[in-house]
Enzyme design. Sequence first.
Site, PDB file in Angstrom:
ATOM      1  N   LYS A  54       0.732  -1.073   0.090  1.00  0.00           N
ATOM      2  CA  LYS A  54      -0.178  -0.031   0.016  1.00  0.00           C
ATOM      3  C   LYS A  54       0.863   1.381  -0.163  1.00  0.00           C
ATOM      4  O   LYS A  54       0.601   2.307  -0.643  1.00  0.00           O
ATOM      5  CB  LYS A  54      -0.927   0.175   1.122  1.00  0.00           C
ATOM      6  CG  LYS A  54      -2.296  -0.797   1.009  1.00  0.00           C
ATOM      7  CD  LYS A  54      -2.905  -1.410   2.239  1.00  0.00           C
ATOM      8  CE  LYS A  54      -3.841  -2.404   2.067  1.00  0.00           C
ATOM      9  NZ  LYS A  54      -4.410  -2.919   3.379  1.00  0.00           N
ATOM     10  N   GLN A  98      -5.296  -1.978   9.568  1.00  0.00           N
ATOM     11  CA  GLN A  98      -5.167  -3.036   9.078  1.00  0.00           C
ATOM     12  C   GLN A  98      -5.322  -4.321   9.891  1.00  0.00           C
ATOM     13  O   GLN A  98      -5.289  -4.429  11.130  1.00  0.00           O
ATOM     14  CB  GLN A  98      -3.533  -3.312   8.769  1.00  0.00           C
ATOM     15  CG  GLN A  98      -3.053  -4.414   7.932  1.00  0.00           C
ATOM     16  CD  GLN A  98      -3.693  -4.786   6.439  1.00  0.00           C
ATOM     17  OE1 GLN A  98      -3.574  -3.761   5.838  1.00  0.00           O
ATOM     18  NE2 GLN A  98      -4.215  -5.812   6.037  1.00  0.00           N
ATOM     19  N   ASP A 123     -11.699   2.426   3.841  1.00  0.00           N
ATOM     20  CA  ASP A 123     -12.169   0.772   3.672  1.00  0.00           C
ATOM     21  C   ASP A 123     -13.616   0.715   3.682  1.00  0.00           C
ATOM     22  O   ASP A 123     -14.132  -0.275   3.235  1.00  0.00           O
ATOM     23  CB  ASP A 123     -11.832   0.101   5.086  1.00  0.00           C
ATOM     24  CG  ASP A 123     -10.486  -0.906   4.853  1.00  0.00           C
ATOM     25  OD1 ASP A 123     -10.244  -1.119   3.704  1.00  0.00           O
ATOM     26  OD2 ASP A 123      -9.796  -1.322   5.785  1.00  0.00           O
TER      27      ASP A 123
END
Length: 286
Positions: A54, A98, A123
């Site tokens: 990422k 995460q 997200d």
Amino acid sequence: MTARILAGKDFAAQIKEEAKKQAEAIKEQYGVTPGLAVVIVGSDPASQVYVRNKHKACEALGIYSEVIVLPEDTTKEALLAQIDALNSSRKIHGILVQLPLPAALGSAEAEILDRIDPKKDVDGFHPVNVGRLVTGQPALVPCTPAGCIRMLELAAIPMDGAHAVIIGRSNIVGKPMMNLLLQKNATVTVCHSHTKNLAEITRTADILVAAVGRPRFVTADMVKPGAAVIDVGINRIAPKQLVGDVDFTAVQEVAGAITPVPGGVGLLTIAMLMQNTITAALMQLA
Ligand code: NAD
């Protein structure tokens, strides 16, 4: 028939190119560099690889990136304080925690994710964004299903009026996929572990999305000739072997289009994260 292979790298490259241009336009118009913060708790090796990827993707696109590594024994309060700091940071437009979190924090996962400012929730897991997606309002949408839809669009696979069957009803993939396909005017059927006569249903799909988490679960006899088969699954069956939820070798002889694993949907997820960071920055700057 041998299916058209939908290679994730081609679509991901297009999405990233668009995001790069948008990042430049934001810098020009607002004098601001879009920024993404990724918070990782503990030292799960797979998560570390994802986070590194990422970070690299951000650098390549001109997006500012911060990786915050917290120790395995981080308390819920300390993690919430970190999220609060990122919520009020002017350099950060997107925040991602995460997953999976270490076991000790697992039961607080919903509380932790809900603490992220919905405008920075790249997200798309916050209930505000879930509600906005369901009601058809502008929202930050989970990256994997958003990537699947973008790929279907870029591959010119018709969704309007198509029968789309999704296997899997998770909050991360199945349910948002259902809502996104409805927005595209598909007729959507969602199957799950209690569905009876699964193969009968999947054989009626023009678009079949597999998000089950079981290696090679979808076999050729479950697929309608010519269907578009989107394989979201990532299953490690040996230390260096990943397979999807679809029996790729057999199904490619029946389907009209199919995504490989690896090299399919997975590559779109990071591209859509970049796109979501840009969308989040625009929402905050507008
Ligand atoms: P999950 O475990 O939360 O959900 C799995 C779903 O499959 C459930 O809704 C369950 O009802 C259904 N299911 C299980 N057994 C079934 C059966 N026998 N018949 C019909 N349905 C059944 O999983 P998830 O988070 O949605 O992930 C699914 C897969 O996608 C996993 O392999 C995961 O690793 C992968 N994934 C990939 C990406 C990506 O970037 N490509 C992102 C997220 C998830």
